[in-house]
Design a protein around this motif. Structure first.
Motif, PDB file in Angstrom:
ATOM      1  N   LEU A 196      22.951   7.353   2.618  1.00 20.16           N
ATOM      2  CA  LEU A 196      22.624   6.018   2.105  1.00 20.16           C
ATOM      3  C   LEU A 196      22.374   5.043   3.249  1.00 20.16           C
ATOM      4  N   ARG A 197      23.198   5.125   4.278  1.00 24.49           N
ATOM      5  CA  ARG A 197      22.999   4.256   5.447  1.00 24.49           C
ATOM      6  C   ARG A 197      21.646   4.509   6.085  1.00 24.49           C
ATOM      7  N   LEU A 203      22.378  -4.098   1.761  1.00 26.30           N
ATOM      8  CA  LEU A 203      23.014  -2.813   1.474  1.00 26.30           C
ATOM      9  C   LEU A 203      23.961  -2.430   2.610  1.00 26.30           C
ATOM     10  N   PHE A 204      23.540  -2.664   3.857  1.00 30.68           N
ATOM     11  CA  PHE A 204      24.420  -2.411   4.994  1.00 30.68           C
ATOM     12  C   PHE A 204      25.728  -3.179   4.854  1.00 30.68           C
ATOM     13  N   PHE A 205      25.645  -4.432   4.409  1.00 31.34           N
ATOM     14  CA  PHE A 205      26.846  -5.269   4.321  1.00 31.34           C
ATOM     15  C   PHE A 205      27.830  -4.722   3.278  1.00 31.34           C
ATOM     16  N   VAL A 206      27.307  -4.247   2.155  1.00 34.67           N
ATOM     17  CA  VAL A 206      28.197  -3.652   1.139  1.00 34.67           C
ATOM     18  C   VAL A 206      28.866  -2.396   1.705  1.00 34.67           C
ATOM     19  N   ILE A 207      28.066  -1.550   2.357  1.00 33.16           N
ATOM     20  CA  ILE A 207      28.617  -0.339   2.971  1.00 33.16           C
ATOM     21  C   ILE A 207      29.660  -0.701   4.018  1.00 33.16           C
ATOM     22  N   LEU A 253      27.812   4.499  -6.757  1.00 32.83           N
ATOM     23  CA  LEU A 253      27.367   5.850  -7.098  1.00 32.83           C
ATOM     24  C   LEU A 253      27.904   6.869  -6.094  1.00 32.83           C
ATOM     25  N   VAL A 254      27.833   6.507  -4.822  1.00 28.07           N
ATOM     26  CA  VAL A 254      28.267   7.415  -3.762  1.00 28.07           C
ATOM     27  C   VAL A 254      29.784   7.590  -3.760  1.00 28.07           C
ATOM     28  N   ALA A 255      30.521   6.511  -4.042  1.00 28.25           N
ATOM     29  CA  ALA A 255      31.975   6.531  -3.868  1.00 28.25           C
ATOM     30  C   ALA A 255      32.754   6.846  -5.136  1.00 28.25           C
ATOM     31  N   LEU A 262      22.235   8.397  13.374  1.00 31.01           N
ATOM     32  CA  LEU A 262      21.005   7.775  13.888  1.00 31.01           C
ATOM     33  C   LEU A 262      20.749   6.386  13.299  1.00 31.01           C
ATOM     34  N   THR A 263      21.482   6.020  12.262  1.00 30.64           N
ATOM     35  CA  THR A 263      21.178   4.796  11.526  1.00 30.64           C
ATOM     36  C   THR A 263      21.239   3.551  12.400  1.00 30.64           C
TER      37      THR A 263
END
Length: 394
Positions: free
Chosen positions: A33-34, A78-82, A285-287, A305-306
């Motif tokens: 996802l990242r 999305l990065f911030f939520v992760i 969804l992922v968690a 690599l992200t």
């Protein structure tokens, strides 16, 4: 059923904490996802966001792809939520030296290399790409350029200033002591306070500390970790809904303005709303579903690599496009720019993985030495014979 994650007590020795942390099931899908978030930002910058490198507006060069990729500009959200999810997961049960060392060693080595590489590109190889100064490049090495009102060498660095402020809040929470109850209150009051400051036009310093419109993303990620760690409960779900609503309130009008100004397209507010909700839904969804049980090890290097890809892609990719666009097919040029960005990201990661771990250990050890109490030598009192009064010398 929620994943079983061992709760580490602050009193647990560092070695035991590290062993327990390694025993946690890895969310392989989170690595994927990242990477998808970073890849989306790359596509947005190369095919939709305004630049002169194609010789025409990117949206005119890629009218179909650009109309879709402009919505990938929400990759940072999305990065911030992760980040809210992952940083809470790694900070729970840890102490301040560990969290500070891990965050500094994670952020800075790759960032320093990216700043130097991009500065060399813009100062000497491709000065037409952006007019920067050596002083600006040096200030950028601190990652605090926004604090000093100095321009970013690369525009993507704005997210790092946001992340850095979130890390400071997390360090304060770790120092206070992380508990479920405290986190629920924190995720309720912090984003609301930030929203009040935004709505009332409060002091910039307060908005900066509270992360202004980005607070709901981090808080939402933290709540998703609580749901993953402790199982479903009404309070975190209600607070998550509150944070999603606040994110919608801020992000849709902001992105409508930003995308209209930076692309040739007119974004759809409904799509922007769905994409904003999607930032939270993707992490959920992922968690929180069976996706968490995926064991696709090939996603791990993509996750690694992200961060390097995000840091290095923009100006080096634009430089490649500017060199090749007059001479080759647009799709070949786009593939070459993406390939160069990936190659540079891989090289940056090779340095990062060698420098980061010893840097983390060194910082952690140094901070622990500072925390040790200073031993005061025991004072010896001279024995005075009975009947003799001790008097100061004349």
């Amino acid at each position: 059923m929620a994943r079983v994650v061992t709760v580490l007590s602050p009193a647990v020795p560092e070695s035991a904490a590290a062993t327990s942390a390694r025993s946690r099931p890895r969310l392989y899908a989170l690595d994927g996802l990242r990477f998808l978030a970073a890849a989306g930002v790359v596509l947005y910058h190369f095919t939709a966001r305004w630049s002169q490198v194609w010789g025409d507006e990117p949206g005119h060069v890629f009218p179909g792809l650009g109309h879709v990729s402009m919505y990938f500009s929400l990759g940072p959200e999305l990065f911030f939520v992760i980040s809210g999810f992952v940083i809470l997961m790694t900070a729970w049960g840890r102490d301040v030296p560990h969290v500070v060392a891990s965050r500094v060693a994670r952020l800075y080595p790759g960032y320093w290399i990216a700043v130097i590489a991009t500065s060399v590109l813009l100062l000497w190889i491709w000065p037409g790409g952006k007019d920067i100064t050596v002083t600006e490049a040096l200030v950028n090495l601190t990652m605090l350029q926004s604090l000093f009102e100095v321009r970013h060498v690369d525009g993507v660095y704005w997210t790092l200033w946001v992340e850095l402020r979130f890390y400071l809040l997390m360090i304060a929470l770790v120092a206070w002591g992380i508990t479920r109850r405290r986190l629920l209150w924190f995720c309720a009051l912090w984003p609301v306070a930030a929203q009040v400051v935004l709505e009332l036009g409060g002091p910039n310093a307060v908005a900066t500390v509270l992360l202004d419109k980005y607070a709901p993303y981090f808080a939402g990620g933290m709540l998703l970790y609580l749901l993953d760690r402790d199982g479903h409960a009404k309070a975190p779900w209600l607070l998550l809904a509150l944070n999603v609503a606040l994110a919608l309130r801020n992000n849709v009008p902001w992105q409508m303005h930003a995308l209209t100004a930076n692309t040739v397209f007119t974004p759809n507010p409904w799509v922007l709303g769905l994409a904003t909700v999607g930032c939270f839904a993707a992490v959920a969804l992922v968690a929180l579903t069976r996706v968490q049980h995926l064991r696709w090890s090939w996603l791990v290097p993509l996750g690694a690599l992200t961060y390097p890809l995000y840091l290095i892609h923009e100006y080096w990719g634009w430089w490649a496009i500017a060199q090749l666009a007059p001479h080759a097919n647009r799709w070949v040029v786009l593939a070459a720019a993406i390939g160069l960005a990936l190659a540079l990201a891989w090289g940056l990661y090779q340095v990062e993985k060698r420098v980061g771990p010893p840097m983390r250990r060194s910082i952690d050890a140094g901070l622990r030495r500072l925390r040790r109490p200073v031993e005061v030598p025991e004072r010896r009192t001279a024995l005075v014979p009975r009947g003799v009064t001790s008097r100061p010398a004349a």
